[in-house]
Design a protein around this motif. Sequence first.
Motif, PDB file in Angstrom:
ATOM      1  N   VAL B  19      46.831  44.174  46.972  1.00 34.98           N
ATOM      2  CA  VAL B  19      45.152  43.999  46.666  1.00 34.98           C
ATOM      3  C   VAL B  19      45.087  45.173  45.611  1.00 34.98           C
ATOM      4  CG1 VAL B  19      43.070  43.882  47.123  1.00 34.98           C
ATOM      5  CG2 VAL B  19      44.553  42.401  48.280  1.00 34.98           C
ATOM      6  N   ALA B  20      45.541  46.458  46.148  1.00 33.18           N
ATOM      7  CA  ALA B  20      45.213  47.636  45.176  1.00 33.18           C
ATOM      8  C   ALA B  20      46.155  47.656  43.967  1.00 33.18           C
ATOM      9  CB  ALA B  20      45.743  48.916  46.207  1.00 33.18           C
ATOM     10  N   ALA B  21      47.221  47.193  43.880  1.00 28.69           N
ATOM     11  CA  ALA B  21      47.923  46.981  42.689  1.00 28.69           C
ATOM     12  C   ALA B  21      47.261  45.914  41.884  1.00 28.69           C
ATOM     13  CB  ALA B  21      49.329  46.570  43.098  1.00 28.69           C
ATOM     14  N   LEU B  22      46.761  44.928  42.414  1.00 32.33           N
ATOM     15  CA  LEU B  22      46.298  43.707  41.609  1.00 32.33           C
ATOM     16  C   LEU B  22      44.830  44.262  41.043  1.00 32.33           C
ATOM     17  CD1 LEU B  22      46.515  40.656  41.072  1.00 32.33           C
ATOM     18  CD2 LEU B  22      44.930  40.127  42.653  1.00 32.33           C
ATOM     19  N   ALA B  23      44.083  45.103  41.535  1.00 37.52           N
ATOM     20  CA  ALA B  23      42.594  45.475  41.066  1.00 37.52           C
ATOM     21  C   ALA B  23      42.601  46.102  39.733  1.00 37.52           C
ATOM     22  CB  ALA B  23      42.424  46.571  42.186  1.00 37.52           C
ATOM     23  N   PRO B  24      43.715  46.808  38.870  1.00 37.90           N
ATOM     24  CA  PRO B  24      43.321  46.971  37.792  1.00 37.90           C
ATOM     25  C   PRO B  24      43.402  45.934  36.769  1.00 37.90           C
ATOM     26  CG  PRO B  24      45.336  48.206  38.402  1.00 37.90           C
ATOM     27  CD  PRO B  24      44.696  47.388  39.606  1.00 37.90           C
ATOM     28  N   HIS B  25      44.144  44.826  37.194  1.00 41.22           N
ATOM     29  CA  HIS B  25      44.249  43.522  36.466  1.00 41.22           C
ATOM     30  C   HIS B  25      42.913  42.737  36.532  1.00 41.22           C
ATOM     31  CE1 HIS B  25      48.479  44.745  35.443  1.00 41.22           C
ATOM     32  NE2 HIS B  25      48.537  45.026  36.878  1.00 41.22           N
ATOM     33  N   MET B  26      42.204  42.827  37.493  1.00 42.19           N
ATOM     34  CA  MET B  26      41.192  41.836  37.513  1.00 42.19           C
ATOM     35  C   MET B  26      40.125  41.594  36.467  1.00 42.19           C
ATOM     36  SD  MET B  26      40.090  42.388  41.633  1.00 42.19           S
ATOM     37  CE  MET B  26      41.366  42.204  42.818  1.00 42.19           C
ATOM     38  N   ALA B  27      40.005  42.644  35.677  1.00 40.63           N
ATOM     39  CA  ALA B  27      39.241  42.686  34.520  1.00 40.63           C
ATOM     40  C   ALA B  27      39.657  41.599  33.464  1.00 40.63           C
ATOM     41  CB  ALA B  27      39.042  43.791  33.705  1.00 40.63           C
ATOM     42  N   HIS B  28      41.260  41.512  33.444  1.00 41.40           N
ATOM     43  CA  HIS B  28      41.806  40.670  32.236  1.00 41.40           C
ATOM     44  C   HIS B  28      42.204  39.146  32.820  1.00 41.40           C
ATOM     45  CE1 HIS B  28      45.875  41.976  33.114  1.00 41.40           C
ATOM     46  NE2 HIS B  28      45.317  43.183  33.334  1.00 41.40           N
ATOM     47  N   LEU B  29      42.607  39.174  34.130  1.00 39.78           N
ATOM     48  CA  LEU B  29      43.153  37.766  34.773  1.00 39.78           C
ATOM     49  C   LEU B  29      42.034  37.038  34.791  1.00 39.78           C
ATOM     50  CD1 LEU B  29      45.307  39.160  37.771  1.00 39.78           C
ATOM     51  CD2 LEU B  29      46.193  37.991  35.524  1.00 39.78           C
ATOM     52  N   ARG B  30      42.644  35.642  34.574  1.00 38.93           N
ATOM     53  CA  ARG B  30      41.532  34.573  34.830  1.00 38.93           C
ATOM     54  C   ARG B  30      40.964  34.582  36.120  1.00 38.93           C
ATOM     55  NH1 ARG B  30      42.847  34.078  29.969  1.00 38.93           N
ATOM     56  NH2 ARG B  30      43.340  32.364  28.766  1.00 38.93           N
ATOM     57  N   VAL B  31      39.746  34.310  36.228  1.00 36.88           N
ATOM     58  CA  VAL B  31      39.018  34.324  37.669  1.00 36.88           C
ATOM     59  C   VAL B  31      40.036  33.329  38.743  1.00 36.88           C
ATOM     60  CG1 VAL B  31      37.165  33.750  38.763  1.00 36.88           C
ATOM     61  CG2 VAL B  31      36.860  34.614  36.537  1.00 36.88           C
ATOM     62  N   TRP B  32      40.247  32.402  38.328  1.00 32.49           N
ATOM     63  CA  TRP B  32      41.064  31.439  39.190  1.00 32.49           C
ATOM     64  C   TRP B  32      42.394  32.109  39.647  1.00 32.49           C
ATOM     65  CZ3 TRP B  32      46.019  29.561  38.582  1.00 32.49           C
ATOM     66  CH2 TRP B  32      46.621  29.546  37.488  1.00 32.49           C
ATOM     67  N   VAL B  33      43.083  32.752  39.074  1.00 32.73           N
ATOM     68  CA  VAL B  33      44.184  33.691  39.319  1.00 32.73           C
ATOM     69  C   VAL B  33      44.022  34.634  40.509  1.00 32.73           C
ATOM     70  CG1 VAL B  33      46.225  35.086  38.581  1.00 32.73           C
ATOM     71  CG2 VAL B  33      45.514  33.232  37.120  1.00 32.73           C
ATOM     72  N   THR B  34      42.850  35.379  40.092  1.00 30.17           N
ATOM     73  CA  THR B  34      42.543  36.741  41.168  1.00 30.17           C
ATOM     74  C   THR B  34      42.096  35.891  42.269  1.00 30.17           C
ATOM     75  OG1 THR B  34      41.548  37.868  39.104  1.00 30.17           O
ATOM     76  CG2 THR B  34      41.117  38.629  41.306  1.00 30.17           C
ATOM     77  N   GLY B  35      41.389  35.091  42.051  1.00 34.08           N
ATOM     78  CA  GLY B  35      40.756  34.083  43.335  1.00 34.08           C
ATOM     79  C   GLY B  35      41.640  33.500  44.185  1.00 34.08           C
ATOM     80  N   PHE B  36      42.743  32.916  43.647  1.00 32.93           N
ATOM     81  CA  PHE B  36      43.589  32.327  44.428  1.00 32.93           C
ATOM     82  C   PHE B  36      44.621  33.580  45.119  1.00 32.93           C
ATOM     83  CE2 PHE B  36      48.230  31.275  45.041  1.00 32.93           C
ATOM     84  CZ  PHE B  36      47.978  29.755  45.791  1.00 32.93           C
ATOM     85  N   VAL B  37      44.745  34.651  44.487  1.00 37.64           N
ATOM     86  CA  VAL B  37      45.533  35.553  45.251  1.00 37.64           C
ATOM     87  C   VAL B  37      44.731  36.048  46.259  1.00 37.64           C
ATOM     88  CG1 VAL B  37      46.884  38.038  44.858  1.00 37.64           C
ATOM     89  CG2 VAL B  37      46.886  36.272  43.281  1.00 37.64           C
ATOM     90  N   LEU B  38      43.656  36.552  46.080  1.00 31.73           N
ATOM     91  CA  LEU B  38      42.521  37.028  47.089  1.00 31.73           C
ATOM     92  C   LEU B  38      42.575  36.035  48.350  1.00 31.73           C
ATOM     93  CD1 LEU B  38      39.924  39.033  45.051  1.00 31.73           C
ATOM     94  CD2 LEU B  38      42.031  40.036  46.417  1.00 31.73           C
TER      95      LEU B  38
END
Lengths: 323, 186
Positions: B19-38
């Motif tokens: 989750v920490a590694a994903l955090a910097p990408h949350m601004a530019h990733l599509r919402v559904w991608v972030t949502g799915f991973v979380l």
Amino acid sequence: MRLTGFLRQRVRNWIRRRQGPDRGPVTLRRGRIYILPTSLGVAFGLMLFAMLLGSLNYANNLGLGLTFLLASLGLVTMQACHRNLETLIVSEAGTESPFAGQEAIFQLAFSNPGRAARCDLEAATTAMAADPVSIAAGGEATVNLRVATRRRGWVLLDRIEITTRFPYGLFRAWAVLHPHRRCLVYPRPADTAPPPPPAPGASGAGAMRRGDDDFAGLKDYHPGDAPRHIAWKAYAKGGELLVKQFSGAAEPVPIFDLAQAPGPDLESRLSVLARWIVDAEARGKTFGLRLPGLEIPPQPGRQQRRRCLAALAEYQTVEPVDA
Amino acid sequence: MLEPGEQFRRLSWTTAGLVAALAPHMAHLRVWVTGFVLAACVWRLLAERRGWRLPGVALRTAIALGATGGVIASYSTITGLDGGTALLALMAALKLLETRAPRDHVVLIFIGWFLCLAAFLYAQDIRTVAFVVPTVWLLAAALLEVARRGHGLALSPFRATGAMLVKALPLALVLFLFFPRIAGSF
């Protein structure tokens, strides 16, 4: 599969030749610690290579920095893995004899003279690995190495491998010891055995043996007398250690004889003898053993049991059997 | 086999790192991608706690195909920085759904480091550095935890990895200064 087995054997032989046999406590010095990357370590290397290509491709300095930091971290863990074994002292710490079919236990004592803790050390024979142990700085630990046995006689332990993958599992460091340790395997007690034949003179008149039944008087204490026979009341009164003597005419002392043990072959007759010995000791009786060319005079107790079973285990065995 | 409490602890470490590694990408990733991973992270932790069954091969294959299709639909490619990062994050989530053995954890931590690298490809500013360095440390500590084989002697994972990172730093600096840079991209 056959090729890797062949190579493994070649490597083992090479290590045995260059190290020679080990006697007494062994300190794991540099010359006898081997280290190689694990498959995980290789995967880590591939990942670093991909990261390197990615960073170079995008001419990304921070990416390169991260790649080099992780590569250096990998090298640091390699050194940590090696140091996790270095100067560890390994010594022999006794064996536990099993009955045939059970596992013989060879104990190893690790001692850590260093100022850092050592984590996740695994000792293994060629067939079986013990649970990993960790040792604090200056601490010690004992490990039980188990060796499966099939028949009575000596089992030999001549190769021990001590392995660690700490800290990251990227590298595997190991050291090989070639002790010459053996452990005696007792014959397996027969599941069903007829009761031992009555001892000669069982109904003999007036055979006054030392027994456990009737109080017969007091005598001076000698080392080796059973503590439960010490007359503590007399000691409290007079300050003199006396031992209560008993006479028991009831039970004669049996001497188990191989010639009297029933069974189709030697092994099953030895098994019957083992059963008699185990049962007699469990009931707290006095017993002896007679084999061709050997007689163990009757005595009670654990020590006697061990002596008799050892005699059975070694009877007519010549060569130590390899585990 | 690890006991359930130990397995959950290891899973928490890996998930936290991811989750920490994903955090910097949350601004530019599509919402559904972030949502799915979380969602996958939360579901996996709950499944461990409650003893739910992990999805089988058929379901995982379906999710993998769906995720790839989704990335193609959203980014119109699966290569390139944007599509690649999204696919990497989704594959991490997928891997999480089948995490049992220590090896699976290690794969997740490797993906976490890749995501850190990708964060630098997006931005090389001081804020990214300030965020990524602790994440690298966290992932390294998580790797130390999931690679442990014995139970004896608990280490402080941050202290132990911190000491190793400090030792690695000078060597990394030397490599950084003297490694030849190849001009142009390939």
